[in-house]
Design a protein around this motif. Structure first.
Motif, PDB file in Angstrom:
ATOM      1  N   GLU A  48       0.832  -1.089   0.123  1.00 29.12           N
ATOM      2  CA  GLU A  48      -0.100   0.001   0.050  1.00 29.12           C
ATOM      3  C   GLU A  48       0.761   1.181   0.061  1.00 29.12           C
ATOM      4  N   GLY A  49       0.767   2.181  -0.879  1.00 25.26           N
ATOM      5  CA  GLY A  49       1.370   3.453  -0.962  1.00 25.26           C
ATOM      6  C   GLY A  49       2.470   3.148  -1.571  1.00 25.26           C
ATOM      7  N   GLY A  50       2.792   1.830  -2.495  1.00 25.05           N
ATOM      8  CA  GLY A  50       3.980   1.703  -3.192  1.00 25.05           C
ATOM      9  C   GLY A  50       3.629   1.664  -4.701  1.00 25.05           C
ATOM     10  N   ALA A  51       4.546   1.177  -5.606  1.00 21.91           N
ATOM     11  CA  ALA A  51       4.128   1.078  -7.045  1.00 21.91           C
ATOM     12  C   ALA A  51       5.261  -0.130  -7.741  1.00 21.91           C
ATOM     13  N   CYS A  52       4.836  -0.355  -8.811  1.00 23.75           N
ATOM     14  CA  CYS A  52       5.556  -1.420  -9.586  1.00 23.75           C
ATOM     15  C   CYS A  52       6.875  -0.211 -10.249  1.00 23.75           C
ATOM     16  N   THR A  53       8.095  -0.662 -10.151  1.00 23.35           N
ATOM     17  CA  THR A  53       9.219   0.227 -10.782  1.00 23.35           C
ATOM     18  C   THR A  53       9.679  -0.237 -11.876  1.00 23.35           C
ATOM     19  N   THR A  54      10.134   0.494 -12.776  1.00 25.16           N
ATOM     20  CA  THR A  54      11.251   0.242 -13.836  1.00 25.16           C
ATOM     21  C   THR A  54      12.187   1.289 -13.766  1.00 25.16           C
ATOM     22  N   ARG A  55      13.379   0.851 -13.416  1.00 32.41           N
ATOM     23  CA  ARG A  55      14.700   1.793 -13.485  1.00 32.41           C
ATOM     24  C   ARG A  55      15.423   1.192 -14.719  1.00 32.41           C
ATOM     25  N   ASP A  56      16.065   2.253 -15.394  1.00 27.35           N
ATOM     26  CA  ASP A  56      16.806   2.174 -16.564  1.00 27.35           C
ATOM     27  C   ASP A  56      18.177   2.701 -16.087  1.00 27.35           C
ATOM     28  N   ILE A  57      19.412   1.828 -16.387  1.00 24.57           N
ATOM     29  CA  ILE A  57      20.418   2.304 -15.650  1.00 24.57           C
ATOM     30  C   ILE A  57      21.415   2.576 -16.933  1.00 24.57           C
ATOM     31  N   TYR A  58      22.057   3.838 -17.085  1.00 28.58           N
ATOM     32  CA  TYR A  58      22.970   4.049 -18.175  1.00 28.58           C
ATOM     33  C   TYR A  58      24.333   4.404 -17.355  1.00 28.58           C
ATOM     34  N   LEU A  59      25.405   3.798 -18.116  1.00 30.42           N
ATOM     35  CA  LEU A  59      26.683   4.264 -17.592  1.00 30.42           C
ATOM     36  C   LEU A  59      27.407   5.008 -18.662  1.00 30.42           C
ATOM     37  N   SER A  60      28.230   6.070 -18.346  1.00 27.16           N
ATOM     38  CA  SER A  60      29.153   6.773 -19.078  1.00 27.16           C
ATOM     39  C   SER A  60      30.331   6.226 -19.813  1.00 27.16           C
ATOM     40  N   ASN A  61      30.443   6.509 -21.184  1.00 31.74           N
ATOM     41  CA  ASN A  61      31.684   5.924 -21.801  1.00 31.74           C
ATOM     42  C   ASN A  61      32.856   7.038 -21.647  1.00 31.74           C
ATOM     43  N   THR A  71      18.060  -2.926 -17.151  1.00 36.67           N
ATOM     44  CA  THR A  71      17.071  -2.505 -16.411  1.00 36.67           C
ATOM     45  C   THR A  71      16.638  -3.042 -15.189  1.00 36.67           C
ATOM     46  N   VAL A  72      16.107  -2.413 -14.050  1.00 40.89           N
ATOM     47  CA  VAL A  72      15.838  -3.056 -12.918  1.00 40.89           C
ATOM     48  C   VAL A  72      14.235  -2.988 -12.775  1.00 40.89           C
ATOM     49  N   LEU A  73      13.802  -4.293 -12.815  1.00 41.92           N
ATOM     50  CA  LEU A  73      12.180  -4.126 -12.278  1.00 41.92           C
ATOM     51  C   LEU A  73      11.874  -4.442 -10.699  1.00 41.92           C
ATOM     52  N   GLU A  74      11.142  -3.925 -10.097  1.00 49.97           N
ATOM     53  CA  GLU A  74      10.805  -4.245  -8.629  1.00 49.97           C
ATOM     54  C   GLU A  74       9.644  -3.541  -8.233  1.00 49.97           C
ATOM     55  N   CYS A  75       9.290  -3.768  -6.797  1.00 50.36           N
ATOM     56  CA  CYS A  75       8.178  -2.987  -6.109  1.00 50.36           C
ATOM     57  C   CYS A  75       9.014  -1.910  -5.203  1.00 50.36           C
ATOM     58  N   SER A  76       8.368  -0.924  -5.315  1.00 52.68           N
ATOM     59  CA  SER A  76       9.102   0.139  -4.453  1.00 52.68           C
ATOM     60  C   SER A  76       8.072   0.842  -3.615  1.00 52.68           C
ATOM     61  N   LYS A  77       8.461   1.219  -2.371  1.00 52.92           N
ATOM     62  CA  LYS A  77       7.777   2.265  -1.532  1.00 52.92           C
ATOM     63  C   LYS A  77       8.524   3.079  -1.015  1.00 52.92           C
ATOM     64  N   PRO A  78       8.460   4.434  -0.961  1.00 51.00           N
ATOM     65  CA  PRO A  78       7.211   4.932  -2.230  1.00 51.00           C
ATOM     66  C   PRO A  78       8.214   4.777  -3.503  1.00 51.00           C
ATOM     67  N   CYS A  79       7.607   5.041  -4.664  1.00 45.20           N
ATOM     68  CA  CYS A  79       8.383   5.342  -5.920  1.00 45.20           C
ATOM     69  C   CYS A  79       8.169   6.534  -6.314  1.00 45.20           C
ATOM     70  N   ASN A  80       9.243   7.227  -6.755  1.00 43.91           N
ATOM     71  CA  ASN A  80       9.516   8.532  -7.228  1.00 43.91           C
ATOM     72  C   ASN A  80       9.918   8.422  -8.540  1.00 43.91           C
ATOM     73  N   PRO A  81       9.020   8.699  -9.667  1.00 40.21           N
ATOM     74  CA  PRO A  81       9.884   8.825 -11.035  1.00 40.21           C
ATOM     75  C   PRO A  81      10.928  10.028 -11.075  1.00 40.21           C
ATOM     76  N   SER A  82      11.947   9.630 -11.465  1.00 38.51           N
ATOM     77  CA  SER A  82      12.924  10.488 -11.516  1.00 38.51           C
ATOM     78  C   SER A  82      14.047  10.371 -12.536  1.00 38.51           C
ATOM     79  N   ILE A  91      20.349   7.094 -13.800  1.00 38.97           N
ATOM     80  CA  ILE A  91      19.270   6.176 -13.380  1.00 38.97           C
ATOM     81  C   ILE A  91      17.800   6.972 -13.815  1.00 38.97           C
ATOM     82  N   SER A  92      17.287   6.558 -14.683  1.00 35.17           N
ATOM     83  CA  SER A  92      15.688   6.871 -14.916  1.00 35.17           C
ATOM     84  C   SER A  92      14.695   5.794 -14.330  1.00 35.17           C
TER      85      SER A  92
END
Length: 115
Positions: A48-61, A71-82, A91-92
């Motif tokens: 409750e109060g959480g969300a399903c989360t998708t986090r795309d990970i980028y590394l610099s060259n 990409t990381v897929l998970e449950c988060s509480k709280p989830c803040n799109p960022s 990280i997106s």
């Protein structure tokens, strides 16, 4: 007295079924690459109060460009799109609560460069 106890037991079972029906199930994967989960595949139940989360990970060259890594897929509480950057890492994060497996990673062309 037996009827009263039976009624309480049935009421408890009904409420348990009702609250389970409300739970949202999310995809879980600690490393999603090339269209499949390569590490930590599973499911999680959104709290409750959480969300399903998708986090795309980028590394610099070496030129300072951010390239998609995984990409990381998970449950988060709280989830803040960022969108956050830390020197060589970007990280997106995206959140959803609409339906079961709403964070399922759809096979698509991923922009290899982060915006």
């Amino acid at each position: 007295m037996a009827k009263f106890m039976f009624l309480l037991l049935m009421l408890g079972a009904f409420s348990l079924m009702f609250f389970q029906a409300e739970a949202i199930i999310c995809m879980a994967c600690s490393m999603f690459m090339n269209g499949r989960c390569v590490e930590g595949e599973g499911e999680c139940i959104m709290e409750e109060g959480g969300a399903c989360t998708t986090r795309d990970i980028y590394l610099s060259n070496v030129r300072g460009e951010f390239l998609y890594n995984h990409t990381v897929l998970e449950c988060s509480k709280p989830c803040n799109p960022s969108k956050k950057s830390y020197f060589h890492l970007k990280i997106s994060s995206f959140c959803c609560q609409s339906q079961d497996f709403c964070n399922r990673y759809k096979v698509k062309l991923v922009n290899k460069y982060a915006n």
